[in-house]
Design an enzyme around this catalytic site. Structure first.
Site, PDB file in Angstrom:
ATOM      1  N   ARG A  12      68.979  25.791  14.659  1.00 13.08           N
ATOM      2  CA  ARG A  12      69.556  25.115  15.822  1.00 13.08           C
ATOM      3  C   ARG A  12      70.659  24.190  15.323  1.00 13.08           C
ATOM      4  O   ARG A  12      70.436  23.417  14.395  1.00 13.08           O
ATOM      5  CB  ARG A  12      68.473  24.297  16.537  1.00 13.08           C
ATOM      6  N   TYR A  40      73.634  13.358  21.042  1.00 11.60           N
ATOM      7  CA  TYR A  40      72.291  13.875  20.812  1.00 11.60           C
ATOM      8  C   TYR A  40      72.230  14.764  19.563  1.00 11.60           C
ATOM      9  O   TYR A  40      73.063  15.646  19.381  1.00 11.60           O
ATOM     10  CB  TYR A  40      71.805  14.685  22.029  1.00 11.60           C
ATOM     11  N   ASP A  98      71.072  23.124  21.628  1.00  6.57           N
ATOM     12  CA  ASP A  98      70.417  22.339  22.685  1.00  6.57           C
ATOM     13  C   ASP A  98      71.471  21.531  23.431  1.00  6.57           C
ATOM     14  O   ASP A  98      72.133  20.668  22.839  1.00  6.57           O
ATOM     15  CB  ASP A  98      69.394  21.403  22.017  1.00  6.57           C
ATOM     16  N   HIS A 111      70.694  19.619  25.854  1.00 10.43           N
ATOM     17  CA  HIS A 111      69.938  18.399  26.173  1.00 10.43           C
ATOM     18  C   HIS A 111      70.240  17.852  27.572  1.00 10.43           C
ATOM     19  O   HIS A 111      70.569  16.662  27.746  1.00 10.43           O
ATOM     20  CB  HIS A 111      70.141  17.337  25.083  1.00 10.43           C
ATOM     21  N   GLU A 157      69.651  25.811  25.136  1.00  9.88           N
ATOM     22  CA  GLU A 157      68.444  25.145  25.636  1.00  9.88           C
ATOM     23  C   GLU A 157      68.806  24.014  26.586  1.00  9.88           C
ATOM     24  O   GLU A 157      69.802  23.311  26.367  1.00  9.88           O
ATOM     25  CB  GLU A 157      67.714  24.603  24.405  1.00  9.88           C
ATOM     26  N   GLU A 216      60.957  21.645  27.827  1.00 10.02           N
ATOM     27  CA  GLU A 216      60.276  20.644  26.993  1.00 10.02           C
ATOM     28  C   GLU A 216      59.870  19.408  27.783  1.00 10.02           C
ATOM     29  O   GLU A 216      58.987  18.679  27.346  1.00 10.02           O
ATOM     30  CB  GLU A 216      61.111  20.277  25.767  1.00 10.02           C
ATOM     31  N   ARG A 255      59.562  26.478  26.951  1.00  6.66           N
ATOM     32  CA  ARG A 255      59.429  25.577  25.793  1.00  6.66           C
ATOM     33  C   ARG A 255      58.423  24.451  25.982  1.00  6.66           C
ATOM     34  O   ARG A 255      58.335  23.545  25.153  1.00  6.66           O
ATOM     35  CB  ARG A 255      60.810  24.949  25.501  1.00  6.66           C
ATOM     36  N   GLU A 295      59.842  25.999  17.342  1.00  7.39           N
ATOM     37  CA  GLU A 295      60.677  24.920  16.798  1.00  7.39           C
ATOM     38  C   GLU A 295      59.913  24.215  15.668  1.00  7.39           C
ATOM     39  O   GLU A 295      58.717  23.954  15.788  1.00  7.39           O
ATOM     40  CB  GLU A 295      61.003  23.909  17.902  1.00  7.39           C
ATOM     41  N   TRP A 353      70.311  11.685  29.236  1.00  8.94           N
ATOM     42  CA  TRP A 353      70.328  11.668  27.765  1.00  8.94           C
ATOM     43  C   TRP A 353      69.788  12.969  27.208  1.00  8.94           C
ATOM     44  O   TRP A 353      68.981  13.626  27.637  1.00  8.94           O
ATOM     45  CB  TRP A 353      69.497  10.508  27.190  1.00  8.94           C
TER      46      TRP A 353
HETATM   47  O1  KDG Z   1      61.223  13.026  22.691  1.00 13.09           O
HETATM   48  C1  KDG Z   1      62.392  13.720  22.922  1.00 13.09           C
HETATM   49  C2  KDG Z   1      62.585  14.801  21.875  1.00 13.09           C
HETATM   50  O2  KDG Z   1      61.414  15.534  21.717  1.00 13.09           O
HETATM   51  C3  KDG Z   1      63.707  15.719  22.229  1.00 13.09           C
HETATM   52  O3  KDG Z   1      64.898  15.018  22.325  1.00 13.09           O
HETATM   53  C4  KDG Z   1      63.812  16.801  21.173  1.00 13.09           C
HETATM   54  O4  KDG Z   1      65.225  18.083  22.572  1.00 13.09           O
HETATM   55  C5  KDG Z   1      64.479  18.029  21.643  1.00 13.09           C
HETATM   56  C6  KDG Z   1      64.173  19.254  20.923  1.00 13.09           C
HETATM   57  O5  KDG Z   1      64.645  20.292  21.360  1.00 13.09           O
HETATM   58  O6  KDG Z   1      63.459  19.200  19.926  1.00 13.09           O
HETATM   59 MG    MG Z   2      65.409  20.102  23.287  1.00  9.95          MG
END
Ligand code: KDG
Ligand code: MG
Length: 403
Positions: free
Chosen positions: A147, A159, A211, A213, A237, A263, A284, A340, A403
């Site tokens: 990733r 991020y 990601d 995010h 992602e 997630e 995920r 992951e 975020w």
């Molecule tokens: O607690 C937040 C994290 O787990 C996150 O920011 C991690 O996006 C993430 C990832 O894909 O591992």
């Molecule tokens: Mg993530």
């Protein structure tokens, strides 16, 4: 066998973890992870004040009934705090049952469907050159899937990227939460160039992931996915904040880049439209936040009907207990996609001795009875809880953003 007592242990060997330990009258105990990054203490209270008193005297083998009792019996359903707390109980009960039957957990989940679990690593670079460099290092370490997060030109800190040599850890101790910056325009301009350069440098073989995010709108995500198509990503992602499941219909109209999400989800009800309309390719949700093994079995079986595979969340804010549970689960199911993997720091590995291991791009849960992970309570006590929060994010004009 009955549940005799249970306790919640919060420790911070570099970052906070919430661990539930359930003891039985036969001396067998199980461990479960209830860590909710930046919101650990409400889970502790939920477990201590509301769940543990109701567990004492129950038969730990009645996992499904206990799950339903905690979920339906509370009247108030779902939500990350409730589901992480139930997840911790559920993991600990599966651990107890597998230990009592003297078999690794994967055997209770159907047995091995494969020999090993492909994992993806996190390659984070502060700029294009550093990103190329770090991807090369990860491929040299044997990873087959990487990733990539990279500093965006003109955006100070984003991020997944760190300027230090330490692995990326978004939760920072103390108050107020750190403030980050964001520009969608600069991001969308940069990311296709990044992946073009990575493919030019490393060729077609490595599986590449990214990601977003939660930072794009559906149409922006459609544009990004389309522009990344020539580089054949394994997935993008969390390209949009996914509370609005219908938003994925827009993305799907524009791109064939595979999509991963989930997630921050905690139940099948966060994802049933995404799965049944085949709007995503990978789910995920973590075993911890998704109510444990019992609920995630249902999510993953449902996903299987619709060609959706797994890619369980495995960031370092999920403890080694969740990682172990994920690896057993990954080994057993048919619709496994990828796992992951962010290695925990040394202190965390000391607090949580474990049987799982990494070798040449793959992970193995080991063959110890149960989850194959324990907790050294004395060591854990050396690292008490420390208040820590995830960052917030603001656009260039100061507007609060995802975020
Ligand atoms: O607690 C937040 C994290 O787990 C996150 O920011 C991690 O996006 C993430 C990832 O894909 O591992
Ligand atoms: Mg993530």
């Amino acid at each position: 066998m009955i549940i005799q007592n249970a306790k919640v242990i919060v420790c911070s060997p570099g970052r906070n973890f919430v661990t539930l330990k359930i003891n039985t009258d036969e001396g067998i105990y199980g461990v479960g992870d209830g860590t909710l990054n930046g919101r650990e203490l409400p889970v502790v209270s939920y477990l201590k004040d509301h769940i543990i008193p109701c567990l004492i005297g129950r038969d730990p083998f009645q996992i499904e009934d206990i799950w339903q009792y905690l979920y339906k019996g509370a009247y108030w359903r779902r939500g990350p705090v409730t589901m992480a707390a139930i997840g911790a109980v559920d993991m600990a009960l599966w651990d107890i049952k597998a230990k009592a039957l003297q078999t690794p957990l994967y055997n209770l989940l159907g047995g091995k469907s494969r020999d090993r679990v492909m994992v993806y690593s996190h390659a984070n670079g502060c700029d294009l050159e550093a990103s190329i460099d770090v991807v090369g290092k990860h491929l040299d370490e044997g990873y087959k899937a990487v990733r990539i997060q990279s500093g965006i030109p003109g955006v100070a800190g984003t991020y997944g990227v760190t300027n230090t040599k330490d692995p990326y850890e978004p939760a920072q101790r103390g108050l107020p939460p750190e403030s980050k910056h964001w520009s969608t325009e600069k991001y969308l301009k940069y990311v296709p160039t990044l992946f073009q350069k990575i493919r030019d440098t490393f060729g077609d073989e490595p599986r590449l992931l990214h990601d977003c995010h939660h930072r794009l709108t559906p149409i922006e995500a459609g544009r990004l996915g389309k522009e990344l198509e020539p580089y054949h990503l394994f997935w993008i992602e969390d390209c949009i904040p996914a509370e609005l499941q219908e938003g994925f219909r827009v993305i799907r109209q524009h791109t064939t880049t595979p999509l991963a999400v989930g997630e921050v989800f905690n139940s099948i009800w966060d994802t049933h439209i995404l799965i049944s309309e085949m709007l995503i390719d990978y789910i995920r949700t973590s075993i911890c936040h998704g109510g444990g093994i019992s609920h995630m079995k249902k999510v993953v079986s449902f996903a299987e009907l619709y060609h959706v595979k797994t890619g369980f969340h495995g960031a370092t804010d999920l403890s080694p207990v969740t990682l172990a549970a994920s690896l057993h689960f990954d080994l057993a199911i048919n619709n496994f996609g990828i796992q992951e993997y962010m290695p925990h720091n040394e202190l965390t590995d000391e607090v949580f001795p474990h049987a799982y291991y990494f070798k040449d791009g793959f992970m193995y849960p080991g063959d110890e009875p149960g989850l194959g992970v324990d907790m050294d309570e004395e060591k854990a006590a050396e690292y008490p809880y420390e208040r820590a929060y995830l960052p917030i994010n603001r656009k260039e004009d100061g507007t609060l953003f995802d975020w």
